[in-house]
Design an enzyme around this catalytic site. Structure first.
Site, short mmCIF file in Angstrom:
data_model
loop_
_atom_site.label_atom_id
_atom_site.label_comp_id
_atom_site.label_asym_id
_atom_site.label_seq_id
_atom_site.Cartn_x
_atom_site.Cartn_y
_atom_site.Cartn_z
N GLY A 15 0.48 -6.29 16.17
CA GLY A 15 1.91 -6.08 15.97
C GLY A 15 2.79 -6.36 17.16
O GLY A 15 2.31 -6.64 18.26
N GLU A 29 7.65 1.21 14.92
CA GLU A 29 8.44 1.94 13.93
C GLU A 29 8.36 3.42 14.27
O GLU A 29 7.41 3.86 14.93
CB GLU A 29 7.88 1.69 12.51
CG GLU A 29 8.18 0.27 12.05
CD GLU A 29 7.91 0.02 10.58
OE1 GLU A 29 6.94 0.58 10.04
OE2 GLU A 29 8.68 -0.74 9.97
N CYS A 52 -3.60 0.51 6.90
CA CYS A 52 -3.72 -0.42 8.04
C CYS A 52 -4.42 0.19 9.23
O CYS A 52 -5.13 -0.50 9.96
CB CYS A 52 -2.34 -0.90 8.45
SG CYS A 52 -1.19 0.45 8.72
N GLU A 74 4.38 -5.15 11.84
CA GLU A 74 3.40 -4.07 11.60
C GLU A 74 2.26 -4.71 10.83
O GLU A 74 2.36 -4.91 9.62
CB GLU A 74 4.05 -2.94 10.80
CG GLU A 74 5.17 -2.21 11.53
CD GLU A 74 4.66 -1.35 12.67
OE1 GLU A 74 3.46 -1.01 12.69
OE2 GLU A 74 5.46 -1.03 13.57
N GLY A 99 -2.22 -5.87 10.57
CA GLY A 99 -3.50 -5.28 10.22
C GLY A 99 -4.29 -4.75 11.41
O GLY A 99 -3.87 -4.88 12.56
N ASN A 144 0.80 -1.23 0.00
CA ASN A 144 0.00 0.00 0.00
C ASN A 144 0.83 1.28 0.00
O ASN A 144 0.44 2.28 -0.59
CB ASN A 144 -1.00 -0.02 1.16
CG ASN A 144 -0.35 -0.16 2.51
OD1 ASN A 144 0.78 -0.58 2.63
ND2 ASN A 144 -1.09 0.23 3.53
N GLU A 196 -10.75 -7.32 9.01
CA GLU A 196 -10.13 -6.27 8.19
C GLU A 196 -10.47 -6.53 6.72
O GLU A 196 -10.29 -7.63 6.21
CB GLU A 196 -8.60 -6.30 8.37
CG GLU A 196 -7.92 -5.17 7.60
CD GLU A 196 -6.39 -5.22 7.65
OE1 GLU A 196 -5.84 -6.30 7.42
OE2 GLU A 196 -5.77 -4.17 7.90
N GLU A 224 -0.17 -8.76 6.54
CA GLU A 224 -1.36 -9.28 7.22
C GLU A 224 -1.01 -10.03 8.50
O GLU A 224 0.08 -10.60 8.61
CB GLU A 224 -2.08 -10.25 6.29
CG GLU A 224 -2.79 -9.56 5.15
CD GLU A 224 -3.45 -10.56 4.21
OE1 GLU A 224 -3.46 -11.77 4.52
OE2 GLU A 224 -3.93 -10.11 3.17
N VAL A 225 -1.96 -10.10 9.40
CA VAL A 225 -1.77 -10.80 10.67
C VAL A 225 -1.36 -12.26 10.42
O VAL A 225 -0.42 -12.77 11.02
CB VAL A 225 -3.06 -10.74 11.53
CG1 VAL A 225 -2.91 -11.59 12.79
CG2 VAL A 225 -3.38 -9.30 11.89
N LYS A 267 12.79 -6.85 0.88
CA LYS A 267 11.95 -7.47 -0.15
C LYS A 267 10.64 -6.70 -0.21
O LYS A 267 9.81 -6.77 0.70
CB LYS A 267 11.63 -8.93 0.19
CG LYS A 267 10.95 -9.63 -1.00
CD LYS A 267 10.26 -10.93 -0.63
CE LYS A 267 8.87 -10.73 -0.14
NZ LYS A 267 7.93 -10.10 -1.09
N SER A 317 6.81 -5.86 -1.67
CA SER A 317 5.72 -6.73 -2.11
C SER A 317 5.87 -7.00 -3.61
O SER A 317 6.30 -6.13 -4.38
CB SER A 317 4.38 -6.03 -1.87
OG SER A 317 3.37 -6.68 -2.60
N GLU A 318 5.51 -8.19 -4.02
CA GLU A 318 5.61 -8.56 -5.44
C GLU A 318 4.61 -7.77 -6.29
O GLU A 318 4.71 -7.77 -7.51
CB GLU A 318 5.41 -10.07 -5.62
CG GLU A 318 4.07 -10.63 -5.19
CD GLU A 318 3.97 -10.93 -3.68
OE1 GLU A 318 4.74 -10.34 -2.90
OE2 GLU A 318 3.11 -11.74 -3.30
#
Ligand code: NAD
Length: 487
Positions: free
Chosen positions: A457, A461, A282, A248, A250, A151, A384, A227-228, A174, A176-177
């Site tokens: 979480g 951060e 989130c 970190e 949802g 996001n 969520e 995601e959780v 890495k 997200s794809e």
């Protein structure tokens, strides 16, 4: 024109993989493939670790002020290239240019700037113990890894690498794809600013590449956003090598609107907290509890403003303020929640359908959606959704609404709207959430620690404390007297 293919970014440059495996990235607003990315195979993974070891050796021995100076150059480059980077984020995520142009790059740069400033201020302690004494050193952890969500791709890469690099660690990220390009641009900027090769490597791929990062015994910490359910897998996998973790995850956050609140302001917060970034945030306040005395006024204004002020369309159009969801699959998931809301008895106040705007007819849009007549046990109120779907509920008793707001396994964020200063603090202190707002919603400056309670979480951060999470304390006892020994 041929479609570009991006390689993994290792040791300061692009590195070709050996498997030849690639994946496609689509623009969510057009459904077109915009580029391909090579997957980080075993060859790339090994190269990433070897180069990070070398990078760490060079970076961790520089003085903090030297590291700070280099990171501040990267900050300047990020700001200079704001528009170019913001455009990448729009094409990758489907979010409106209007947002990316003033939020995504800038909030990422802010965090690197903040930690660059803090790095030289990090100090150990010294204490006398009789004539002997001890002192402590704040040492970096080594190679740390980051795994990002889609996001806020560039912002997440900055929020994770900023404190890690400031503290002297090497970092393997890495993305997200779904949104791999922003992190590559950040890697190029770090190199240009003078960060040694290998200190920030970018590996590409989906779950398997993420799993490798969580398992690798060469990596000391993993900071994850997602995601959780994925977070639980990451923690379990990281346990194999007893890695430090930051999670970190949802949320399903409540916003409480009392009957003395400024209702227009509360509606603004509810709309920002459900429709900004087309609902893919989130901390969104997807459960809005409105006091019965102001309920009608609240939903009347909410309906009017949602139907009149939201402009969906080509996200690059500066007038558009509502973009496309990340993928067709996600669009279908969000629609399935809307169907559940209807079948479980909630009433649609507005929205509830996909959109096909003239300027982006193939985009994965879902209309801004508000459900009323919701109850706490409905699926849309409990889970969520991560899309533009707001549930409005009513209350008339303070203790009761606090209990209902807390009745969830999640605890990322919460908000309260009231003009009664005592009530504002009394209520917010009882809400089980890590990120709270009073008469505001969504602001997250670099200075403020953010992270979740309960299953939302682990760790934080931003804020001063995050720098500590990227260091370990070494205690050194110094004997100034003779050792007393029975032997
Ligand atoms: P996701 O969990 O599907 O994926 C997140 C990342 O994990 C991706 O890079 C993915 O490739 C990787 N991954 C998937 N399986 C893995 C595994 N087994 N091991 C290691 N890595 C793995 O999440 P998403 O759909 O990308 O993002 C949306 C979610 O992120 C939402 O739940 C949202 O609330 C959450 N989020 C949280 C914050 C926060 O700061 N708390 C911020 C943004 C998003």
């Amino acid at each position: 024109m041929t479609t570009p293919v991006y390689q993994n970014f290792i040791n300061g440059h692009f590195l070709k993989n050996q498997s030849g495996e690639t994946f496609a990235v689509k623009n969510p607003a057009t459904d077109d493939v915009i580029y391909y990315v090579e997957v980080a195979d075993a060859f790339i993974q090994n190269a990433a670790i070897q180069s990070a070891k070398q990078g760490f050796a060079a970076w961790s021995t520089m003085s903090p002020i030297e590291r700070s100076r280099i990171l501040l150059k990267a900050v300047a480059l990020l700001r200079e290239r704001n528009d170019l980077l913001a455009k990448i984020e729009v094409l990758d995520t489907g979010k409106p240019w209007q947002e990316a142009e003033c939020v995504d790059v800038q909030t990422g740069a802010d965090v690197i700037e903040y930690f660059a400033g803090l790095a030289p201020a990090q100090v150990g302690q010294q204490q006398m113990v009789g004539e002997d004494f001890y002192y402590t050193r704040k040492e970096p952890l080594g190679i740390c890894a980051g795994i990002g969500a889609w996001n806020y791709p560039l912002q997440i890469a900055c929020w994770k690498s900023g404190p890690a690099l400031a503290a002297g660690n090497a970092f393997i990220f890495k993305p997200s794809e779904e949104t791999p390009l922003g992190a590559i641009k950040l890697a190029e900027i770090f190199i240009e600013a003078g960060v040694p090769a290998g200190v920030f490597n970018v590996v590409q791929g989906a779950a398997e590449v993420g799993q490798w990062l969580t398992q690798s015994a060469d990596i000391e910490k993993v900071s994850f956003t997602g995601e959780v359910g994925t977070g639980k897998k990451v923690v379990a996998s990281a346990a194999g090598s007893l890695k430090d973790v930051t999670m970190e995850l949802g949320g399903k956050s409540p916003l409480l609107v009392f009957d003395d609140a400024d209702i227009s302001q509360a509606v603004s917060a509810a709309m920002l907290g459900n429709f900004y970034t087309q609902g893919e945030i989130c901390t969104n306040c997807t459960r809005i509890y409105v006091h019965k005395n102001v309920y009608q006024q609240f939903i009347d204004e909410l309906k009017t403003r949602t139907e009149e002020n939201i402009i969906a369309g080509d996200p690059l159009d500066p007038n558009v303020n509502f973009g496309a969801l990340i993928s067709k699959k996600h669009q279908q998931l969000v629609m399935s929640y809307i169907d559940k809301g209807i079948s479980e008895g909630a009433t649609l106040l507005t929205g509830g359908k996909t959109l096909s705007p003239a300027s982006a007819p193939n985009g994965y849009f879902v209309a801004p959606t508000v459900f009323i007549d919701c109850t706490d046990d409905m699926t849309i109120v409990k889970e969520e959704i991560f899309g533009p779907v707001m549930s409005v509920l009513t209350f008339d008793d303070e203790d009761d609404v606090i209990h209902r707001a807390n009745d969830t396994h999640l605890g990322l964020a919460a908000g309260v709207f009231t003009k009664d200063i005592k009530r504002a603090h009394r209520v917010i202190h009882q809400l089980q959430a890590g990120i709270c707002w009073i008469n505001s919603y969504g602001n997250s400056p670099a200075e403020m620690p953010v992270g979740g309670y309960k299953q939302s979480g682990i760790g934080r951060e931003n804020g001063i404390e995050t720098l500590d999470h990227y260091t370990q304390t070494k205690s050194i006892y110094v004997g100034m007297t003779n050792i007393e020994s029975p032997f």
